[in-house]
Design an enzyme around this catalytic site. Structure first.
Site, PDB file in Angstrom:
ATOM      1  N   ARG A  27       0.822  -1.218   0.000  1.00 12.85           N
ATOM      2  CA  ARG A  27       0.000   0.000   0.000  1.00 12.85           C
ATOM      3  C   ARG A  27       0.852   1.263   0.000  1.00 12.85           C
ATOM      4  O   ARG A  27       0.346   2.368  -0.143  1.00 12.85           O
ATOM      5  CB  ARG A  27      -0.940   0.014   1.203  1.00 12.85           C
ATOM      6  CG  ARG A  27      -1.980  -1.089   1.248  1.00 12.85           C
ATOM      7  CD  ARG A  27      -2.849  -0.971   2.471  1.00 12.85           C
ATOM      8  NE  ARG A  27      -3.524   0.307   2.503  1.00 12.85           N
ATOM      9  CZ  ARG A  27      -4.689   0.546   1.863  1.00 12.85           C
ATOM     10  NH1 ARG A  27      -5.258  -0.418   1.151  1.00 12.85           N
ATOM     11  NH2 ARG A  27      -5.251   1.732   1.898  1.00 12.85           N
ATOM     12  N   ASN A 100      -4.091   7.826   6.563  1.00 10.63           N
ATOM     13  CA  ASN A 100      -4.073   7.439   5.147  1.00 10.63           C
ATOM     14  C   ASN A 100      -5.130   8.293   4.476  1.00 10.63           C
ATOM     15  O   ASN A 100      -6.292   8.289   4.883  1.00 10.63           O
ATOM     16  CB  ASN A 100      -4.412   5.952   4.998  1.00 10.63           C
ATOM     17  CG  ASN A 100      -4.605   5.567   3.520  1.00 10.63           C
ATOM     18  OD1 ASN A 100      -4.110   6.261   2.633  1.00 10.63           O
ATOM     19  ND2 ASN A 100      -5.355   4.509   3.275  1.00 10.63           N
ATOM     20  N   GLY A 101      -4.751   9.074   3.458  1.00  7.80           N
ATOM     21  CA  GLY A 101      -5.734   9.903   2.760  1.00  7.80           C
ATOM     22  C   GLY A 101      -5.173  11.297   2.506  1.00  7.80           C
ATOM     23  O   GLY A 101      -3.962  11.500   2.508  1.00  7.80           O
ATOM     24  N   GLU A 496      -4.112   1.319 -26.607  1.00  6.15           N
ATOM     25  CA  GLU A 496      -3.947   0.876 -25.213  1.00  6.15           C
ATOM     26  C   GLU A 496      -4.568  -0.500 -25.014  1.00  6.15           C
ATOM     27  O   GLU A 496      -3.995  -1.371 -24.359  1.00  6.15           O
ATOM     28  CB  GLU A 496      -4.558   1.901 -24.268  1.00  6.15           C
ATOM     29  CG  GLU A 496      -4.557   1.522 -22.802  1.00  6.15           C
ATOM     30  CD  GLU A 496      -3.174   1.181 -22.244  1.00  6.15           C
ATOM     31  OE1 GLU A 496      -2.156   1.514 -22.899  1.00  6.15           O
ATOM     32  OE2 GLU A 496      -3.126   0.545 -21.173  1.00  6.15           O
ATOM     33  N   GLU A 503       0.445  -7.789 -23.656  1.00  2.75           N
ATOM     34  CA  GLU A 503       1.451  -7.932 -22.589  1.00  2.75           C
ATOM     35  C   GLU A 503       1.041  -8.919 -21.506  1.00  2.75           C
ATOM     36  O   GLU A 503       1.904  -9.411 -20.788  1.00  2.75           O
ATOM     37  CB  GLU A 503       1.798  -6.586 -21.962  1.00  2.75           C
ATOM     38  CG  GLU A 503       0.710  -5.909 -21.180  1.00  2.75           C
ATOM     39  CD  GLU A 503       1.212  -4.627 -20.512  1.00  2.75           C
ATOM     40  OE1 GLU A 503       2.355  -4.580 -20.069  1.00  2.75           O
ATOM     41  OE2 GLU A 503       0.432  -3.672 -20.436  1.00  2.75           O
ATOM     42  N   HIS A 519      -5.114   0.285 -46.365  1.00  6.04           N
ATOM     43  CA  HIS A 519      -3.764   0.530 -46.894  1.00  6.04           C
ATOM     44  C   HIS A 519      -2.812  -0.602 -46.566  1.00  6.04           C
ATOM     45  O   HIS A 519      -1.602  -0.424 -46.563  1.00  6.04           O
ATOM     46  CB  HIS A 519      -3.235   1.865 -46.344  1.00  6.04           C
ATOM     47  CG  HIS A 519      -4.082   3.027 -46.751  1.00  6.04           C
ATOM     48  ND1 HIS A 519      -4.068   3.570 -48.017  1.00  6.04           N
ATOM     49  CD2 HIS A 519      -5.028   3.715 -46.063  1.00  6.04           C
ATOM     50  CE1 HIS A 519      -4.928   4.556 -48.090  1.00  6.04           C
ATOM     51  NE2 HIS A 519      -5.522   4.672 -46.924  1.00  6.04           N
ATOM     52  N   LYS A 618       7.829  -4.022 -14.018  1.00  2.49           N
ATOM     53  CA  LYS A 618       6.856  -2.955 -13.732  1.00  2.49           C
ATOM     54  C   LYS A 618       7.444  -1.599 -14.103  1.00  2.49           C
ATOM     55  O   LYS A 618       6.772  -0.750 -14.647  1.00  2.49           O
ATOM     56  CB  LYS A 618       6.477  -2.957 -12.254  1.00  2.49           C
ATOM     57  CG  LYS A 618       5.462  -1.879 -11.880  1.00  2.49           C
ATOM     58  CD  LYS A 618       4.190  -1.992 -12.697  1.00  2.49           C
ATOM     59  CE  LYS A 618       3.239  -0.849 -12.476  1.00  2.49           C
ATOM     60  NZ  LYS A 618       2.133  -0.852 -13.471  1.00  2.49           N
TER      61      LYS A 618
END
Ligand code: AGP
Length: 623
Positions: A27, A100-101, A496, A503, A519, A618
């Protein structure tokens, strides 16, 4: 997104706190700390860096004491450092808090408290909370906490500890998760279940507005006004690994589902309601409206009048977000934008001078090609803006200006919530630029901001029914080739979507501008080839339908992505996935979600390692 833990009981608190923080490191992991009441004083140790750095500092002086709190940080205000790490205290160390926030009104509260003589040690928003407790405390701890909660605005899960009231911990929840674990003669607090699952499976999951007063042998839950709430115990049946993913099978699915909250958090604080002044005679704000504000951006209208070129530079998914960003800035702010892959940009002797603005997008802020491109750009005199998800990252430190996505840590290699929060920031930036350049009417600005605010709930709606997408993934998941087509913004999203499928499922997927098929690529369209056709852009809708007919004439299987209310598309294709309708500028935030899910379920169908696909990392910190 940060990790919070708390313990009160008869055993030593520190071992649980450190173990709990270890389970919550996903987290947030840029700094960490614990506070333990040792019978006389509140012992605090905190440090920048991973949790191991904190454990090293505590190796030979683990505090005794059986009440404590801990925190592992994902910085939102104030770069990672020892002094910005949690816990935070009031002036005298009598009150300690972990959070947290985001406390949205922390600046005004901090000014008020400094004026009253409070001395702050950190740059964080959180630190205003213990000083407010100090301000309101008159011997009754919970009463002081209730007063504090009336003053703070924003999102939070908070745990309060007091030297004088060391037989209880108090926690409060608003918009960020908080769980109370119920033990025998001991109780636990955590942001998430993984931290407590080895100690207890009986929990209270706090709801917004609830306050818990936790003693070692009792837990009392009330609303903000002190009315006791009779909560049901939630028994956790997950295993530890599933718990870390919030009950989802993979981090990628968890992060896809976190997008509504990540977008809300990224928008927070950047949309200001404006009221016309009493003596207002400016028809541009004839009535209530909204504006985008970026307090951190030190730009004024003159800045843009001196810019004659904008580059957006990034890699992978961030590059795809840049393509959408280009469309937004050109459409709304009427400024010319060029988008480039960082690995290309840095070697093509780009035309840059002091009238150039280069925008670098990077979730990690550590991508080698993007960092190198920024250095190249700065050496040639450009102004630089970073859009990144990691405070204190290399890109954030190198750029002249920074805007942060508030997506929280993105663990899965395949980027999902980072992409949609990048789109949100690009959209708001384009609106902001349009305000400085007066290129949009007040009505249009207000309309777009009103639609922007609905995006999180519309994504939630899209996520509420994944069965059709799962079915397509199972039916077509073994094809070796899949094509994505679209025009305008649909093409950008198609790129995307194709990357996601490639992946994580290893299917060869290609995105094509629908008008480009004839084309060359049309030669590859044969019977049974799946084609994902995005058709949401009204201005090119009829053309897109023509292209769909081209592939249907070659017996492709066409799955369409359309806006609700479109009754035309289904006439020409095999299946349609609908997303809620909104302005065609904002619909990429919705159409990408079924494509993320399609890739996810196709990868599951093929037994791939969804979170850690082969050959990929990552963050690509090498060339
Ligand atoms: C996206 O799903 C990939 N993981 C990859 O393309 C990624 O977007 C790219 O490496 C850029 O990473 P960054 O945003 O951290 O710079």
């Amino acid at each position: 997104m940060c990790g919070i833990v708390g313990y009160i009981g008869d055993k030593f608190a520190a071992p649980f706190l450190l173990d709990g923080l270890t389970k919550l490191e996903y987290r947030g992991y840029d700094s960490a700390g614990i506070a333990v009441f040792d019978g006389k004083e509140i012992f605090i140790e905190k440090t920048v860096g991973r949790l191991d750095a904190l454990k090293d500092k505590l190796k030979n002086n683990l505090p005794n004491g059986s009440i404590g709190i801990g925190h592992t940080r994902w910085a939102t205000h104030g770069r990672p450092s020892d002094r910005n790490a949690h816990p935070h205290t009031d002036c005298h160390g009598d009150f300690v808090v972990v959070h947290n926030g985001i406390i949205e009104n922390y600046m005004s509260l901090k000014e008020e408290l400094i004026a009253k003589g409070h001395v702050f040690k950190s740059e964080t928003d959180t630190e205003v909370v213990p000083h407010l407790v100090e301000e309101y405390y008159q011997g009754n701890f919970i009463a002081a906490v209730r007063e504090v909660l009336k003053r703070i605005e924003g999102s939070y899960s908070l745990v309060f500890m007091s030297k004088a009231n060391h037989d209880e911990l108090i926690c409060a929840k608003q918009d960020n998760p908080l769980v109370v674990g119920i033990g025998e003669g001991e109780n636990f607090i955590a942001s998430d279940i993984p931290a407590i699952i080895n100690r207890t499976r009986s929990t209270y999951i706090l709801n917004d507005g609830e306050i818990a007063i936790i003693k070692k042998d009792s837990v009392t839950i009330t609303d903000r006004n002190g009315k006791v709430i009779d909560k049901k115990i939630f028994h956790v049946s997950w295993n530890a690994e599933a718990a870390e993913k919030g009950g989802y099978e993979h981090f990628m699915l968890k992060e896809i589902n976190e997008q509504p909250k990540a977008i809300k958090d990224t928008m927070r604080g950047f949309i200001k309601q404006i009221r016309p002044a009493k003596n207002n005679n400016d028809e541009r704000i004839a009535q209530d409206g909204s504006q985008i504000i970026f307090p951190e951006l030190k730009w004024d209208p003159a800045f843009f009048n001196n810019i004659n070129k904008i580059y957006i530079v990034a890699c992978g998914t961030a590059y795809h977000a840049g393509l959408v960003g280009k469309f937004y800035i050109e459409k709304l702010a009427r400024m010319l934008v060029e988008v480039d892959l960082a690995s290309e940009f840095r070697y093509r002797d780009p035309i840059i001078d002091d009238k150039t603005l280069t925008i670098f997008i990077s979730q990690s802020g550590e991508t080698s090609d993007t960092l190198a491109a920024m250095k190249e750009s700065k050496q040639r005199g450009a102004k630089t803006l970073a859009i990144t998800n990691v405070i204190g990252s290399s890109l954030a430190r190198e750029a002249d200006q920074v805007l942060y996505t508030i997506a929280g840590p993105e663990i899965a290699v395949a980027s999902t919530k980072a992409y949609t929060t990048q789109l949100i920031l690009m959209f708001m930036l384009a609106l902001y630029m349009s305000q400085l350049r007066n290129t949009l009417s007040t009505e249009r600005t207000r309309e777009l901001i009103s639609l922007l605010k609905k995006i999180p709930s519309q994504i939630s709606e899209t996520l509420s029914d994944v069965e059709p997408i799962k079915t397509f993934a199972q039916r077509y998941g073994f094809n070796e080739h899949v094509f994505y087509i679209g025009r305008s913004l649909d093409y950008d999203v198609a790129l995307e979507g194709a990357l996601k499928l490639k992946e994580i499922s290893y299917i060869h997927a290609e995105a094509y501008a629908a008008g480009e098929l004839k084309h060359g690529t049309l030669a590859l369209i044969i019977e049974g080839v799946p084609v994902i056709a995005l058709a949401t852009q009204k201005s090119v809708y009829d053309k897109t339908i023509s292209n769909i007919k081209e592939v249907k004439a070659r017996d492709a299987v066409v799955i369409g992505i359309a806006a609700e209310g479109d009754t035309e598309l289904e006439k020409y294709i095999d299946h349609v996935i609908y997303v809620p309708n909104t302005d065609e500028l904002l619909i990429p935030l919705l159409t990408v979600v079924p494509l993320q899910l399609l890739a996810y379920y196709a990868a599951i169908t093929r037994g791939c390692d969804v979170d850690k696909p082969r050959n990929l990392a990552k963050s690509v910190t090498v060339e």
